[in-house]
Design a protein around this motif. Structure first.
Motif, PDB file in Angstrom:
ATOM      1  N   ALA A  48      -6.339  18.081  17.578  1.00 11.42           N
ATOM      2  CA  ALA A  48      -7.226  17.484  16.573  1.00 11.42           C
ATOM      3  C   ALA A  48      -8.661  17.951  16.768  1.00 11.42           C
ATOM      4  O   ALA A  48      -9.375  18.236  15.792  1.00 11.42           O
ATOM      5  CB  ALA A  48      -7.151  15.955  16.665  1.00 11.42           C
ATOM      6  N   MET A  49      -9.104  18.047  18.023  1.00 15.74           N
ATOM      7  CA  MET A  49     -10.462  18.488  18.311  1.00 15.74           C
ATOM      8  C   MET A  49     -10.705  19.915  17.806  1.00 15.74           C
ATOM      9  O   MET A  49     -11.734  20.221  17.200  1.00 15.74           O
ATOM     10  CB  MET A  49     -10.726  18.414  19.830  1.00 15.74           C
ATOM     11  CG  MET A  49     -12.188  18.621  20.211  1.00 15.74           C
ATOM     12  SD  MET A  49     -12.424  18.740  22.004  1.00 15.74           S
ATOM     13  CE  MET A  49     -11.812  17.153  22.521  1.00 15.74           C
ATOM     14  N   LEU A  50      -9.732  20.798  18.037  1.00 25.43           N
ATOM     15  CA  LEU A  50      -9.861  22.190  17.599  1.00 25.43           C
ATOM     16  C   LEU A  50      -9.919  22.294  16.075  1.00 25.43           C
ATOM     17  O   LEU A  50     -10.777  22.992  15.521  1.00 25.43           O
ATOM     18  CB  LEU A  50      -8.684  23.018  18.129  1.00 25.43           C
ATOM     19  CG  LEU A  50      -8.678  23.308  19.631  1.00 25.43           C
ATOM     20  CD1 LEU A  50      -7.379  24.009  20.034  1.00 25.43           C
ATOM     21  CD2 LEU A  50      -9.879  24.176  20.009  1.00 25.43           C
ATOM     22  N   LEU A  51      -9.031  21.577  15.389  1.00 25.30           N
ATOM     23  CA  LEU A  51      -9.015  21.640  13.927  1.00 25.30           C
ATOM     24  C   LEU A  51     -10.290  21.048  13.320  1.00 25.30           C
ATOM     25  O   LEU A  51     -10.782  21.535  12.298  1.00 25.30           O
ATOM     26  CB  LEU A  51      -7.789  20.904  13.384  1.00 25.30           C
ATOM     27  CG  LEU A  51      -6.433  21.579  13.650  1.00 25.30           C
ATOM     28  CD1 LEU A  51      -5.306  20.756  13.041  1.00 25.30           C
ATOM     29  CD2 LEU A  51      -6.400  22.989  13.088  1.00 25.30           C
ATOM     30  N   ALA A  52     -10.824  19.999  13.967  1.00 27.53           N
ATOM     31  CA  ALA A  52     -12.070  19.403  13.468  1.00 27.53           C
ATOM     32  C   ALA A  52     -13.241  20.367  13.656  1.00 27.53           C
ATOM     33  O   ALA A  52     -14.088  20.513  12.764  1.00 27.53           O
ATOM     34  CB  ALA A  52     -12.341  18.087  14.190  1.00 27.53           C
ATOM     35  N   ASN A  53     -13.294  21.049  14.792  1.00 26.34           N
ATOM     36  CA  ASN A  53     -14.398  21.968  15.062  1.00 26.34           C
ATOM     37  C   ASN A  53     -14.271  23.283  14.290  1.00 26.34           C
ATOM     38  O   ASN A  53     -15.258  24.009  14.123  1.00 26.34           O
ATOM     39  CB  ASN A  53     -14.500  22.233  16.559  1.00 26.34           C
ATOM     40  CG  ASN A  53     -15.211  21.114  17.296  1.00 26.34           C
ATOM     41  OD1 ASN A  53     -16.429  21.007  17.262  1.00 26.34           O
ATOM     42  ND2 ASN A  53     -14.452  20.235  17.941  1.00 26.34           N
ATOM     43  N   LEU A  54     -13.051  23.588  13.819  1.00 29.34           N
ATOM     44  CA  LEU A  54     -12.856  24.748  12.949  1.00 29.34           C
ATOM     45  C   LEU A  54     -13.033  24.372  11.475  1.00 29.34           C
ATOM     46  O   LEU A  54     -12.796  25.193  10.581  1.00 29.34           O
ATOM     47  CB  LEU A  54     -11.455  25.333  13.162  1.00 29.34           C
ATOM     48  CG  LEU A  54     -11.218  26.019  14.519  1.00 29.34           C
ATOM     49  CD1 LEU A  54      -9.749  26.360  14.697  1.00 29.34           C
ATOM     50  CD2 LEU A  54     -12.083  27.268  14.655  1.00 29.34           C
ATOM     51  N   ASN A  55     -13.446  23.123  11.229  1.00 33.66           N
ATOM     52  CA  ASN A  55     -13.704  22.603   9.882  1.00 33.66           C
ATOM     53  C   ASN A  55     -12.461  22.632   8.985  1.00 33.66           C
ATOM     54  O   ASN A  55     -12.560  22.790   7.770  1.00 33.66           O
ATOM     55  CB  ASN A  55     -14.846  23.376   9.207  1.00 33.66           C
ATOM     56  CG  ASN A  55     -16.159  23.208   9.943  1.00 33.66           C
ATOM     57  OD1 ASN A  55     -16.391  22.180  10.575  1.00 33.66           O
ATOM     58  ND2 ASN A  55     -17.006  24.207   9.877  1.00 33.66           N
ATOM     59  N   ILE A  56     -11.303  22.470   9.594  1.00 30.32           N
ATOM     60  CA  ILE A  56     -10.067  22.376   8.814  1.00 30.32           C
ATOM     61  C   ILE A  56      -9.822  20.931   8.385  1.00 30.32           C
ATOM     62  O   ILE A  56      -9.421  20.663   7.254  1.00 30.32           O
ATOM     63  CB  ILE A  56      -8.879  22.921   9.623  1.00 30.32           C
ATOM     64  CG1 ILE A  56      -9.071  24.428   9.874  1.00 30.32           C
ATOM     65  CG2 ILE A  56      -7.556  22.671   8.892  1.00 30.32           C
ATOM     66  CD1 ILE A  56      -8.048  25.036  10.799  1.00 30.32           C
ATOM     67  N   ILE A  57     -10.055  19.978   9.316  1.00 28.77           N
ATOM     68  CA  ILE A  57      -9.959  18.552   8.971  1.00 28.77           C
ATOM     69  C   ILE A  57     -11.337  17.926   9.100  1.00 28.77           C
ATOM     70  O   ILE A  57     -12.170  18.394   9.893  1.00 28.77           O
ATOM     71  CB  ILE A  57      -8.947  17.809   9.874  1.00 28.77           C
ATOM     72  CG1 ILE A  57      -9.355  17.909  11.349  1.00 28.77           C
ATOM     73  CG2 ILE A  57      -7.541  18.329   9.651  1.00 28.77           C
ATOM     74  CD1 ILE A  57      -8.476  17.092  12.275  1.00 28.77           C
ATOM     75  N   PRO A  58     -11.626  16.878   8.323  1.00 20.95           N
ATOM     76  CA  PRO A  58     -12.949  16.234   8.398  1.00 20.95           C
ATOM     77  C   PRO A  58     -13.113  15.443   9.693  1.00 20.95           C
ATOM     78  O   PRO A  58     -12.128  15.005  10.297  1.00 20.95           O
ATOM     79  CB  PRO A  58     -12.949  15.301   7.191  1.00 20.95           C
ATOM     80  CG  PRO A  58     -11.499  14.973   6.970  1.00 20.95           C
ATOM     81  CD  PRO A  58     -10.745  16.224   7.345  1.00 20.95           C
ATOM     82  N   THR A  59     -14.355  15.267  10.116  1.00 20.33           N
ATOM     83  CA  THR A  59     -14.617  14.498  11.342  1.00 20.33           C
ATOM     84  C   THR A  59     -14.722  12.999  11.059  1.00 20.33           C
ATOM     85  O   THR A  59     -14.780  12.198  11.974  1.00 20.33           O
ATOM     86  CB  THR A  59     -15.924  14.969  12.013  1.00 20.33           C
ATOM     87  OG1 THR A  59     -16.993  14.892  11.068  1.00 20.33           O
ATOM     88  CG2 THR A  59     -15.783  16.398  12.507  1.00 20.33           C
ATOM     89  N   ASP A  60     -14.732  12.639   9.772  1.00 23.72           N
ATOM     90  CA  ASP A  60     -14.820  11.222   9.412  1.00 23.72           C
ATOM     91  C   ASP A  60     -14.004  10.990   8.147  1.00 23.72           C
ATOM     92  O   ASP A  60     -14.059  11.799   7.210  1.00 23.72           O
ATOM     93  CB  ASP A  60     -16.279  10.820   9.181  1.00 23.72           C
ATOM     94  CG  ASP A  60     -16.441   9.321   9.026  1.00 23.72           C
ATOM     95  OD1 ASP A  60     -15.614   8.574   9.588  1.00 23.72           O
ATOM     96  OD2 ASP A  60     -17.383   8.885   8.340  1.00 23.72           O
ATOM     97  N   SER A  61     -13.227   9.927   8.127  1.00 21.03           N
ATOM     98  CA  SER A  61     -12.392   9.625   6.967  1.00 21.03           C
ATOM     99  C   SER A  61     -11.915   8.178   7.044  1.00 21.03           C
ATOM    100  O   SER A  61     -11.722   7.643   8.142  1.00 21.03           O
ATOM    101  CB  SER A  61     -11.170  10.561   6.924  1.00 21.03           C
ATOM    102  OG  SER A  61     -10.228  10.109   5.963  1.00 21.03           O
TER     103      SER A  61
END
Length: 406
Positions: A48-61
């Motif tokens: 999850a950390m990698l996908l968030a930092n690659l801007n694939i998933i949002p950091t807030d939802s």
């Protein structure tokens, strides 16, 4: 707001990711020896950390908020169905002592961090007060203390981002520590040793051996999930009732505030009601199969969510010095915990969970105990970690007011 490929309101896609990645993490943990050693919880968090930092998933939802509001509370009673309340109080006493020692480490870290950085960060006393409360009782205290100190919004948001990244990194460290030979040689680890001994001698994958296929029926699923929903509903309503009846806040005296902290806290009430119910109707709950498996899966979803807000670009852009502050506080918490834990002969699991409960609160500590298979420590660390809400609130406020004089 940073752009992401999946938008915060893409609820079904985000739920598919959370539930799917939790399932994949469990599969990898039980399929491959390397993943078993790393643990599914770390795989869930790091992915999850990698996908968030690659801007694939949002950091807030809102989806992540739902996990905190519903998934975690449902997991707690499911994991306490097999709990022996008499053993809990024996374990809670030991955990309380090491928890308080860890809290001293947080305070020392706050003092060191403040005097090192006070000339570089405006209103640092507000941040240190908030983070002292947060790193004794968890993130719940951060919200309350930020309101008490009237922390500016931009400073608060930058602090939260720094805190999220630090917590994610620290949880990774704490998850790995019980597997390292350096710590295993120097600290007694009875719970970890018990799990390793209980695994089949021919089974190299500890996770697969521990979570073997078990007999379960539709009735078991219905009773487990239905009981969990009922316990959460009753507990949260009771906590709301006590919270409205017992005075709290700046105008309340210490006794009322402490009583409100105990009876008005949803998680402490949930743990208490579940333990009493399970003890009174022990035969009913002991006969329910699969509750531990369902609860553990829900906790893996929670681990995915923990890794999401740790945005490295935001830290580098807005809050590098704030990250230095929280690093100092967490590092000294860890150092003090392990030095005095060794000195007073605490178990490795107790030290790790106490430090986790300080930094992340009772839910993250319980989640770690579950993912590691230390099931006997789940209820005690929930109880002790929840008491940290009250302790952390007072100590954080005192530290903030003290440093405000500078």
């Amino acid at each position: 707001m940073i752009y992401s490929l999946i938008q915060p309101d893409d609820s079904w896609i985000l739920w598919a990711f959370l539930a799917g990645w939790a399932g994949i993490s469990i599969y990898l943990e039980q399929k491959y020896e390397w993943a078993s050693k790393v643990s599914g919880a770390i795989i869930a968090l790091v992915g999850a950390m990698l996908l968030a930092n690659l801007n694939i998933i949002p950091t807030d939802s809102p989806v992540y908020d739902t996990v905190w509001a519903y998934v975690v509370p449902l997991a707690i009673p499911l994991l306490l169905f097999q709990t022996n309340i008499l053993k809990i109080w024996n374990e809670s006493g030991r955990l309380l002592v090491i928890f308080l020692i860890s809290s001293i480490g947080t305070v020392i870290g706050a003092i060191v961090g403040f005097f090192l950085l006070k000339d570089f960060i405006p209103d640092l006393y507000k941040v240190v007060g908030m983070m002292t409360g947060s790193y004794i009782g968890g993130s719940v205290n951060l919200a309350g203390l930020s309101a008490r100190f009237e922390t500016p919004g931009d400073l608060l948001s930058s602090t939260v981002v720094a805190d999220n990244l630090m917590m994610a990194l620290y949880f990774l460290i704490l998850m790995v520590i019980p597997t390292l030979a350096f710590f295993r040689k120097r600290y007694h680890a009875p719970y970890q040793e018990m799990i390793e001994k209980s695994a089949d001698k021919d089974e190299k994958n500890l996770a697969a051996s521990y979570w073997k296929r078990k007999e379960i029926s539709l009735k078991d699923i219905g009773l487990a999930v239905g009981s969990a929903f009922t316990l959460v509903a009753v507990s949260f309503k009771l906590a709301e009732l006590f919270d409205s009846l017992i005075p709290s806040g700046e105008n309340a005296n210490f006794a009322y505030h402490a009583l409100n902290g105990f009876l008005g806290d949803k998680y402490l009430m949930l743990t208490t009601v579940t333990l009493i119910t399970v003890t009174l109707f022990s035969r009913f709950f002991e006969n329910i199969k699969g509750a531990q498996e369902i609860g553990t899966y829900l906790i893996y979803i929670f681990f995915v969510v923990i890794g999401v807000p740790a945005s490295l670009p935001v830290i580098l852009q807005n809050a590098p010095l704030l990250f230095v502050l929280v690093f100092i506080m967490v590092a000294l918490n860890m150092i003090i915990s392990f030095i005095f834990g060794k000195l007073f002969k605490f178990n490795l699991e107790e030290i790790v969970l106490a430090s986790n409960a300080n930094i992340g609160g009772p839910t993250t500590a319980a989640a770690m105990a579950i993912s590691k298979g230390w099931t006997k420590l789940v209820a005690p660390i929930l109880i002790i970690g929840t008491l940290g809400y009250v302790i952390g609130n007072y100590i954080g406020a005192a530290i903030g007011y003290w440093f405000g004089l500078y």
